[in-house]
Design a protein around this motif. Sequence first.
Motif, PDB file in Angstrom:
ATOM      1  N   GLY A  82     -13.409 -16.829  13.921  1.00  0.00           N
ATOM      2  CA  GLY A  82     -13.278 -15.561  14.623  1.00  0.00           C
ATOM      3  C   GLY A  82     -13.905 -15.538  16.001  1.00  0.00           C
ATOM      4  N   VAL A  83     -13.702 -14.399  16.675  1.00  0.00           N
ATOM      5  CA  VAL A  83     -14.207 -14.171  18.030  1.00  0.00           C
ATOM      6  C   VAL A  83     -14.756 -12.751  18.109  1.00  0.00           C
ATOM      7  N   ILE A  84     -15.928 -12.607  18.720  1.00  0.00           N
ATOM      8  CA  ILE A  84     -16.515 -11.289  18.945  1.00  0.00           C
ATOM      9  C   ILE A  84     -16.711 -11.102  20.446  1.00  0.00           C
ATOM     10  N   VAL A  85     -16.183 -10.013  20.981  1.00  0.00           N
ATOM     11  CA  VAL A  85     -16.299  -9.711  22.405  1.00  0.00           C
ATOM     12  C   VAL A  85     -17.078  -8.403  22.548  1.00  0.00           C
ATOM     13  N   ASN A  86     -18.205  -8.457  23.223  1.00  0.00           N
ATOM     14  CA  ASN A  86     -19.002  -7.268  23.498  1.00  0.00           C
ATOM     15  C   ASN A  86     -18.763  -6.787  24.924  1.00  0.00           C
ATOM     16  N   THR A  87     -19.125  -5.549  25.192  1.00  0.00           N
ATOM     17  CA  THR A  87     -18.932  -4.980  26.519  1.00  0.00           C
ATOM     18  C   THR A  87     -20.272  -4.766  27.204  1.00  0.00           C
ATOM     19  N   ALA A  88     -20.492  -5.525  28.261  1.00  0.00           N
ATOM     20  CA  ALA A  88     -21.668  -5.332  29.108  1.00  0.00           C
ATOM     21  C   ALA A  88     -21.242  -4.436  30.278  1.00  0.00           C
ATOM     22  N   SER A  89     -21.729  -4.707  31.473  1.00  0.00           N
ATOM     23  CA  SER A  89     -21.376  -3.943  32.662  1.00  0.00           C
ATOM     24  C   SER A  89     -21.990  -4.631  33.865  1.00  0.00           C
ATOM     25  N   VAL A  90     -21.407  -4.401  35.037  1.00  0.00           N
ATOM     26  CA  VAL A  90     -22.060  -4.896  36.249  1.00  0.00           C
ATOM     27  C   VAL A  90     -23.419  -4.227  36.440  1.00  0.00           C
ATOM     28  N   ALA A  91     -23.616  -3.084  35.776  1.00  0.00           N
ATOM     29  CA  ALA A  91     -24.915  -2.407  35.836  1.00  0.00           C
ATOM     30  C   ALA A  91     -26.017  -3.232  35.193  1.00  0.00           C
ATOM     31  N   ALA A  92     -25.643  -4.208  34.378  1.00  0.00           N
ATOM     32  CA  ALA A  92     -26.638  -5.108  33.806  1.00  0.00           C
ATOM     33  C   ALA A  92     -27.298  -5.949  34.891  1.00  0.00           C
ATOM     34  N   PHE A  93     -26.571  -6.150  35.999  1.00  0.00           N
ATOM     35  CA  PHE A  93     -27.051  -6.996  37.088  1.00  0.00           C
ATOM     36  C   PHE A  93     -27.459  -6.185  38.316  1.00  0.00           C
ATOM     37  N   GLU A  94     -26.742  -5.095  38.591  1.00  0.00           N
ATOM     38  CA  GLU A  94     -27.009  -4.264  39.768  1.00  0.00           C
ATOM     39  C   GLU A  94     -27.042  -2.797  39.364  1.00  0.00           C
ATOM     40  N   GLY A  95     -28.007  -2.459  38.518  1.00  0.00           N
ATOM     41  CA  GLY A  95     -28.114  -1.077  38.086  1.00  0.00           C
ATOM     42  C   GLY A  95     -28.445  -0.155  39.251  1.00  0.00           C
ATOM     43  N   GLN A  96     -27.769   0.980  39.266  1.00  0.00           N
ATOM     44  CA  GLN A  96     -27.979   1.936  40.358  1.00  0.00           C
ATOM     45  C   GLN A  96     -29.069   2.946  40.021  1.00  0.00           C
ATOM     46  N   ILE A  97     -29.433   3.721  41.012  1.00  0.00           N
ATOM     47  CA  ILE A  97     -30.387   4.809  40.805  1.00  0.00           C
ATOM     48  C   ILE A  97     -29.870   5.719  39.688  1.00  0.00           C
ATOM     49  N   GLY A  98     -30.727   6.019  38.743  1.00  0.00           N
ATOM     50  CA  GLY A  98     -30.336   6.865  37.625  1.00  0.00           C
ATOM     51  C   GLY A  98     -29.771   6.115  36.438  1.00  0.00           C
ATOM     52  N   GLN A  99     -29.666   4.781  36.540  1.00  0.00           N
ATOM     53  CA  GLN A  99     -29.047   4.010  35.465  1.00  0.00           C
ATOM     54  C   GLN A  99     -30.052   3.186  34.654  1.00  0.00           C
ATOM     55  N   ALA A 100     -31.294   3.588  34.637  1.00  0.00           N
ATOM     56  CA  ALA A 100     -32.311   2.806  33.926  1.00  0.00           C
ATOM     57  C   ALA A 100     -31.932   2.584  32.458  1.00  0.00           C
ATOM     58  N   ALA A 101     -31.514   3.638  31.783  1.00  0.00           N
ATOM     59  CA  ALA A 101     -31.169   3.514  30.363  1.00  0.00           C
ATOM     60  C   ALA A 101     -29.896   2.689  30.182  1.00  0.00           C
TER      61      ALA A 101
END
Length: 252
Positions: free
Chosen positions: A138-157
């Motif tokens: 099988g294969v499992i695909v999770n969803t990250a985000s570019v916010a993982a690398f360049e989080g913006q103001i207000g995106q701490a959580a």
Amino acid sequence: MLLDNTAALVTGGASGLGAATAQALAARGAAVFALDLPAGLDKAPDVEGVTYVGADVTDAEQVRAAVATAAGSGAPLRTVVNCAGIGPSMRILGKKGVHDLDLYAKVVQINLIGSFNVLALASEAIAETEPDANGQRGVIVNTASVAAFEGQIGQAAYSSSKGGIVGLTLPAARDLAQYGIRVCAIAPGIVETPMLATVSEEFRASLGAGVPFPRRLARPEEYAQLALSIIDHDYLNGEVIRMDGGLRMAPR
């Protein structure tokens, strides 16, 4: 890995990235079980080959039951795509005071712990299936985000939760390698999803204009296309793939 006559599990499957992925998997011959909160299933599209299951990804028993439904469908469970998530914003210290701790915990609970919960319980079921000729189960695909690398103001959580997905990818792939299960993650940029439905067309256009090329927002169908490409490509494992048009997020 072949999808025809297999079962697939997609979280957040009633709308946005999850709905597009569920439809794409069904079109490729998979029996898709789309998980979402019961309240979100009322507006879910009616798609041949997609069965909707009400479940909270943070609830182990609900997820275990959903996995059992997919695994017991008569086709081997081969694919999991985690799309469920939320993205509220709040500054660590703002005009209204300190970041709400319960909100921070909720974002991490849904986006990161919920994804891990589904990954862990689904991998248990996938590991019990017969491997294909190449030893794959099988294969499992999770969803990250570019916010993982360049989080913006207000995106701490939000950035914390998505950074956790990035950090989870390689050790999960290593843990599950012995069972013939691959694990990857997609880190989307700005996608035209229900999360953006509340903002104006003008604001959406300004967001798209900031993307180097193509100068527009990504489409959920493009996420689904990439997820299927990962599933198809047997040598992709332990990798986080950005899907952002070359975008690097500014502080705000």
